[in-house]
Design a protein around this motif. Sequence first.
Motif, PDB file in Angstrom:
ATOM      1  N   TYR A 191       8.869  -3.446  -6.911  1.00  0.00           N
ATOM      2  CA  TYR A 191       8.040  -2.037  -7.326  1.00  0.00           C
ATOM      3  C   TYR A 191       6.948  -2.151  -8.445  1.00  0.00           C
ATOM      4  CZ  TYR A 191      11.477   0.485  -4.455  1.00  0.00           C
ATOM      5  OH  TYR A 191      12.342   1.150  -3.417  1.00  0.00           O
ATOM      6  N   GLN A 192       7.547  -3.240  -9.214  1.00  0.00           N
ATOM      7  CA  GLN A 192       6.441  -3.370 -10.424  1.00  0.00           C
ATOM      8  C   GLN A 192       5.355  -4.240  -9.816  1.00  0.00           C
ATOM      9  OE1 GLN A 192       9.251  -5.584 -13.072  1.00  0.00           O
ATOM     10  NE2 GLN A 192       8.658  -3.718 -14.739  1.00  0.00           N
ATOM     11  N   HIS A 193       5.618  -5.275  -8.740  1.00  0.00           N
ATOM     12  CA  HIS A 193       4.415  -5.759  -8.095  1.00  0.00           C
ATOM     13  C   HIS A 193       3.407  -4.857  -7.461  1.00  0.00           C
ATOM     14  CE1 HIS A 193       6.511  -9.650  -9.139  1.00  0.00           C
ATOM     15  NE2 HIS A 193       5.301 -10.315  -8.907  1.00  0.00           N
ATOM     16  N   ILE A 194       4.346  -3.983  -6.829  1.00  0.00           N
ATOM     17  CA  ILE A 194       3.551  -2.951  -5.943  1.00  0.00           C
ATOM     18  C   ILE A 194       2.696  -2.256  -6.991  1.00  0.00           C
ATOM     19  CG2 ILE A 194       3.626  -0.838  -4.428  1.00  0.00           C
ATOM     20  CD1 ILE A 194       6.045  -2.295  -3.172  1.00  0.00           C
ATOM     21  N   TRP A 195       3.435  -1.620  -7.959  1.00  0.00           N
ATOM     22  CA  TRP A 195       2.571  -0.669  -9.005  1.00  0.00           C
ATOM     23  C   TRP A 195       1.257  -1.538  -9.313  1.00  0.00           C
ATOM     24  CZ3 TRP A 195       1.762   3.801 -10.579  1.00  0.00           C
ATOM     25  CH2 TRP A 195       0.988   4.117 -11.798  1.00  0.00           C
ATOM     26  N   GLY A 196       1.269  -2.646  -9.462  1.00  0.00           N
ATOM     27  CA  GLY A 196       0.255  -3.335  -9.967  1.00  0.00           C
ATOM     28  C   GLY A 196      -1.332  -3.156  -9.378  1.00  0.00           C
ATOM     29  N   TYR A 197      -1.253  -2.652  -7.903  1.00  0.00           N
ATOM     30  CA  TYR A 197      -2.402  -2.149  -7.131  1.00  0.00           C
ATOM     31  C   TYR A 197      -2.922  -0.777  -7.920  1.00  0.00           C
ATOM     32  CZ  TYR A 197      -1.404  -5.913  -3.796  1.00  0.00           C
ATOM     33  OH  TYR A 197      -1.319  -7.025  -3.163  1.00  0.00           O
ATOM     34  N   PHE A 198      -1.656  -0.154  -8.511  1.00  0.00           N
ATOM     35  CA  PHE A 198      -2.230   1.165  -8.802  1.00  0.00           C
ATOM     36  C   PHE A 198      -2.532   1.419 -10.371  1.00  0.00           C
ATOM     37  CE2 PHE A 198       0.856   1.657  -5.577  1.00  0.00           C
ATOM     38  CZ  PHE A 198      -0.150   2.119  -4.463  1.00  0.00           C
ATOM     39  N   LYS A 199      -2.169   0.428 -11.337  1.00  0.00           N
ATOM     40  CA  LYS A 199      -2.220   0.715 -12.828  1.00  0.00           C
ATOM     41  C   LYS A 199      -3.409   0.929 -13.400  1.00  0.00           C
ATOM     42  CE  LYS A 199      -1.993  -4.211 -14.006  1.00  0.00           C
ATOM     43  NZ  LYS A 199      -1.025  -5.398 -14.644  1.00  0.00           N
ATOM     44  N   LYS A 200      -4.446   0.373 -12.776  1.00  0.00           N
ATOM     45  CA  LYS A 200      -5.874   0.623 -13.327  1.00  0.00           C
ATOM     46  C   LYS A 200      -6.606   2.155 -12.767  1.00  0.00           C
ATOM     47  CE  LYS A 200      -6.676  -4.143 -14.619  1.00  0.00           C
ATOM     48  NZ  LYS A 200      -7.602  -5.434 -14.357  1.00  0.00           N
ATOM     49  N   ILE A 201      -5.963   2.420 -11.527  1.00  0.00           N
ATOM     50  CA  ILE A 201      -6.412   3.303 -11.205  1.00  0.00           C
ATOM     51  C   ILE A 201      -5.702   4.790 -10.887  1.00  0.00           C
ATOM     52  CG2 ILE A 201      -8.041   2.018  -9.524  1.00  0.00           C
ATOM     53  CD1 ILE A 201      -6.032   2.294  -7.228  1.00  0.00           C
ATOM     54  N   SER A 202      -4.535   4.690 -11.369  1.00  0.00           N
ATOM     55  CA  SER A 202      -3.812   5.969 -11.411  1.00  0.00           C
ATOM     56  C   SER A 202      -4.172   7.039 -12.571  1.00  0.00           C
ATOM     57  CB  SER A 202      -2.375   5.549 -11.548  1.00  0.00           C
ATOM     58  OG  SER A 202      -1.924   4.922 -12.613  1.00  0.00           O
ATOM     59  N   THR A 203      -3.657   8.089 -12.295  1.00  0.00           N
ATOM     60  CA  THR A 203      -4.058   9.188 -13.404  1.00  0.00           C
ATOM     61  C   THR A 203      -2.773   9.054 -14.451  1.00  0.00           C
ATOM     62  OG1 THR A 203      -2.191  10.840 -12.338  1.00  0.00           O
ATOM     63  CG2 THR A 203      -4.642  10.744 -11.489  1.00  0.00           C
ATOM     64  N   VAL A 204      -2.867   9.714 -15.506  1.00  0.00           N
ATOM     65  CA  VAL A 204      -1.875   9.512 -16.828  1.00  0.00           C
ATOM     66  C   VAL A 204      -0.531  10.247 -16.170  1.00  0.00           C
ATOM     67  CG1 VAL A 204      -1.225  10.552 -18.972  1.00  0.00           C
ATOM     68  CG2 VAL A 204      -3.604   9.665 -18.563  1.00  0.00           C
ATOM     69  N   GLN A 205      -0.774  10.934 -15.374  1.00  0.00           N
ATOM     70  CA  GLN A 205       0.453  11.882 -14.848  1.00  0.00           C
ATOM     71  C   GLN A 205       1.341  10.781 -14.120  1.00  0.00           C
ATOM     72  OE1 GLN A 205      -0.093  15.314 -12.661  1.00  0.00           O
ATOM     73  NE2 GLN A 205       2.170  15.474 -11.856  1.00  0.00           N
ATOM     74  N   GLU A 206       0.435  10.063 -13.061  1.00  0.00           N
ATOM     75  CA  GLU A 206       1.035   8.849 -12.288  1.00  0.00           C
ATOM     76  C   GLU A 206       1.557   8.061 -13.029  1.00  0.00           C
ATOM     77  OE1 GLU A 206      -1.696   9.915  -8.457  1.00  0.00           O
ATOM     78  OE2 GLU A 206      -2.415   8.531  -9.887  1.00  0.00           O
TER      79      GLU A 206
END
Length: 127
Positions: A67-82
């Motif tokens: 899940y941390q690897h998958i999260w890597g795709y979102f960490k720079k584009i996600s919102t503060v809430q996400e």
Amino acid sequence: MSLLKDLQKDWAYHKYWVMAHSQEAYQNIRLLFKGNDWNSKKERAYHFFLEEAKKKEPTKATLTNAYQHIWGYFKKISTVQEKQEYLNYLENISTQSEEFLLFLINLSKKYQVTYLLNSRIIQDGLT
């Protein structure tokens, strides 16, 4: 398309699912692809390691890693809430709940991350 290209595409599909089930199988498969030289012995080993991963239940450690690897795709584009939701899920990760995975599936759809949308774990979950 060459056998290697077909298998690389297949590996992209299975990668995070394998990671969620077995770190050992993941590492073994990763090593098979190293160097981009392929033969029938490696192909048999690849399918063997996929089957081995299928026999293992995800653990808290393997799910966290995947899940941390998958999260890597979102960490720079996600919102503060996400980001906060992600941290909450990470802190309370459980092998008994698919809420964390559903959260990542929804982010994959929201941000249209093609690589993830084409992956087994996003398409089929942990089964």
